[in-house]
Design an enzyme around this catalytic site. Structure first.
Site, short mmCIF file in Angstrom:
data_model
loop_
_atom_site.label_atom_id
_atom_site.label_comp_id
_atom_site.label_asym_id
_atom_site.label_seq_id
_atom_site.Cartn_x
_atom_site.Cartn_y
_atom_site.Cartn_z
N TRP A 92 -20.33 15.93 11.03
CA TRP A 92 -19.18 15.73 9.88
C TRP A 92 -19.80 16.42 8.55
O TRP A 92 -20.85 16.35 8.21
CB TRP A 92 -19.38 13.95 9.51
CG TRP A 92 -18.63 13.23 10.66
CD1 TRP A 92 -17.88 13.91 11.47
CD2 TRP A 92 -18.41 11.93 10.56
NE1 TRP A 92 -17.36 12.68 12.32
CE2 TRP A 92 -17.62 11.48 11.98
CE3 TRP A 92 -19.08 10.68 9.85
CZ2 TRP A 92 -17.19 10.39 12.19
CZ3 TRP A 92 -18.52 9.53 10.19
CH2 TRP A 92 -17.64 9.28 11.25
N THR A 149 0.65 -1.24 -0.25
CA THR A 149 0.00 -0.09 0.05
C THR A 149 0.93 1.14 -0.23
O THR A 149 1.90 1.05 0.64
CB THR A 149 -0.87 0.22 1.34
OG1 THR A 149 -0.11 0.12 2.45
CG2 THR A 149 -1.60 -1.22 1.32
N LYS A 169 -14.85 17.86 11.10
CA LYS A 169 -15.92 17.86 12.08
C LYS A 169 -16.32 19.33 12.50
O LYS A 169 -15.19 19.98 13.06
CB LYS A 169 -15.72 16.91 13.39
CG LYS A 169 -16.19 15.60 13.11
CD LYS A 169 -16.31 14.85 14.69
CE LYS A 169 -17.23 13.83 14.59
NZ LYS A 169 -17.39 12.74 15.78
N GLU A 223 -5.82 -3.67 0.10
CA GLU A 223 -6.05 -4.90 0.96
C GLU A 223 -7.32 -5.78 0.52
O GLU A 223 -7.55 -6.94 1.41
CB GLU A 223 -6.37 -4.36 2.42
CG GLU A 223 -5.22 -3.81 3.20
CD GLU A 223 -5.04 -2.32 2.58
OE1 GLU A 223 -5.46 -1.63 1.58
OE2 GLU A 223 -4.42 -1.38 3.33
#
Ligand code: AMP
Length: 543
Positions: free
Chosen positions: A446, A185, A441, A331
């Site tokens: 959010w 990754t 936030k 993944e």
């Protein structure tokens, strides 16, 4: 009581045998460093892959040893996918866009024994060879005629390595749980982490990929994977395509070149192309500038980053190409969701369809999804509740390579935490709102940076946009919009902010707009928000 069915091991060599028997005449077309348009057939590919396997065995490798590639998408890279894995070794695809320090780290971490490289990466490897002493030799993916001069140890050309080998090879009967491929990754923080795919996970993932509501691949397709073979298995296309016998077209080093991509799409009559939004931006810009239309392409699968509505509309309205968005990650091999319509959706209006098409898609059988709150309570699929997105299934990683049992994989009671934040609507359509680390936030609520960015990109004067949270005395954080202007455009702050009117919630409106010439990107083309946040750490929003 066990069933009485054959315990056939699921191995990538199975695909090769099937492809050669059933589709020997299907074509594979590649742009390579030494040939502007190389053509051969599946039968040629299978024959040469057996020669490669014989050559690999002679290098003195042991089962499970890692053999690395540093290469663009072409037929030799495809042969390595099957030859290395099929013969019982592990094909470690290295992303050439990583920083040299990261490449050194992953070569040493993976303990790569041999590296197969495109000629253009020879200078890079020469520079770092002193730091990768474990590598025993290098194979340059060309012929002797085009072999560059090099100081790399035991360097040979690919064609001379395999040329004299027999094309007879008995693929070993491996355990299907054996590792077949390794991909690191390109995380924005910390060292890259290795995801080690097994034969079994690879076959199941490729099977899932061909299904109609997923990649929907058939023998009648001609596929152009612009998604790199060096990153997440090119979304499994090298395996899925050979399963069904689709014609393959590889763009080689010309991945981001709109003109070359357009030429290949037209001349090879490509029906399906896959890539990240950035690549399609280059293609669409080229087509618009040249006044050309995509005449053959039927559909495109876009993933790796959120797909802006403007891109979906341009493909559909100007070129009559259907866009399917997908979501996944290294993944996850990578497929997690794919956006295709459900029964009854054919009668939706254009606007209603696009409102669904901008989402990441529906879960694929084999990859379970859930969203959870901070206390790991599962959240409802109501399209409103946001939560950490977790997955599980036979092609999701259970641990990172050499980090087994350290908790490095955020495994939680058998679920893998993706690091993405999402909503899922009652029809099962997932929408990614942010990376957990990038969430803004404001006053405890959010704000989706992705949604603001995608709306901003719809403005004709905006070439690229990023949104980050900046400290605010009252609201803790407020969104700051950072914009690269489109060529020849000079929009004002006010003009950009007015664009959001009626398109996003009022309280999501960025507090300020900053114009820049460049945005920092990761090796896979994602905006590096960590770096942006550092850059704008002391930014004072207007009162
Ligand atoms: P990688 O492992 O480099 O392929 O990156 C995977 C990450 O890319 C995911 O965890 C998401 O954050 C992002 N990503 C992939 N597809 C999408 C999508 N359709 N919309 C938004 N983000 C996406």
């Amino acid at each position: 009581m066990h069933g009485l069915m054959m315990d056939t091991q699921l191995l990538v060599s199975m695909i090769l045998r099937h492809a050669e028997r059933h589709h020997p005449h299907r074509e594979i077309v590649s742009v390579t460093a030494d040939n502007p348009l190389h053509r051969y057939t599946y039968a040629d590919c299978c024959r040469r892959t057996r020669q490669l396997a014989n050559a690999l065995d002679k290098l003195g490798l042991q089962e499970g040893d890692r053999v690395a590639t540093l290469a663009w998408n072409d037929y030799r890279h495809l042969e390595l996918y099957y030859g290395v894995g099929g013969a019982g070794y592990v094909c470690h695809t290295i992303n050439p866009r990583l920083f040299p320090e990261q490449i050194i780290f992953i070569i040493n971490h993976a303990e790569d024994k041999w590296i197969f490289t495109d000629p253009m990466f020879v200078p890079l490897l020469e520079k770092i060879a002193g730091h990768t002493p474990g590598v025993e030799g290098y194979v340059v993916m060309t012929n002797d005629e085009n072999m560059p001069e090099t100081t790399l140890k035991n360097a040979v050309s690919y064609e001379s390595l395999i040329g004299a080998e027999s094309d007879e090879y008995e693929w070993p009967e491996l355990d299907e749980r054996a590792a077949v491929a390794l991909c690191y990754t390109s995380g924005t923080t910390g060292d890259p982490k290795g995801v080690l795919y097994s034969h079994r996970s690879t076959i199941l993932h490729a099977y899932a990929g061909v299904a109609p509501d997923v990649i929907n691949l058939s023998n009648r397709d001609c596929v152009l994977p612009v998604v790199p073979l060096f990153h997440v298995n090119a979304w499994g296309v090298p395996y899925s395509a050979l399963m069904v016998g689709a014609k393959l077209v590889f763009p080689g080093p010309k991945m981001g070149d709109g003109e070359t991509l357009y030429g290949l799409l037209e001349s090879e009559e490509v029906t399906l192309a896959l890539g990240v939004p950035t690549v399609w931006l280059a293609l669409l810009q080229y087509a618009a500038k040249a006044g050309k239309r995509l005449n053959k392409l039927q559909r495109t699968i876009i993933g790796g980053a959120a797909v802006p509505e403007s891109m979906i509309r341009e493909f559909q309205d100007v070129h009559d190409v259907i866009v399917h968005q997908g979501w996944g990650m290294t993944e996850m091999s990578p497929l997690g969701t794919l956006n295709s319509p459900k029964a009854g959706m054919q009668s939706l209006t254009d606007d209603e369809s696009v409102a669904i098409a901008v989402k990441a898609g529906r879960g694929i059988f084999g990859c379970e999804l859930r969203i959870v709150d901070d206390d790991s309570n599962e959240l409802p699929w109501d399209g409103v509740a946001y939560g950490a997105l977790q997955v599980r299934g036979p092609w999701v990683c259970s641990d990172y390579f050499k980090l087994e049992g350290t908790g490095g994989s955020h495994m939680e009671d058998g679920w893998f935490d993706t690091g993405d934040v999402a909503t899922i609507d009652p029809s099962g359509y997932l929408a990614i709102t942010d990376r957990t680390k990038d969430v803004i936030k404001s006053g405890g609520e959010w704000i989706s940076s992705i949604e603001i960015e995608n709306t901003a990109i719809g403005h004709p004067a905006v070439a690229e946009a990023a949104v980050i949270g900046v400290a605010h005395p009252k609201w803790t954080e407020r969104p700051l919009l950072i914009v690269i202007r489109a060529e020849g455009q000079d929009p004002s702050k006010e003009e950009i902010l007015a664009w959001f009117d009626g398109k996003i919630a009022k309280w999501w409106l960025p507090d300020d707009v900053v114009f820049v010439d460049e945005l920092p990107h990761t090796a896979t083309g994602k905006i590096k928000k960590v770096e942006l946040r550092k850059q704008f750490a002391d930014y004072k929003l207007p009162a």
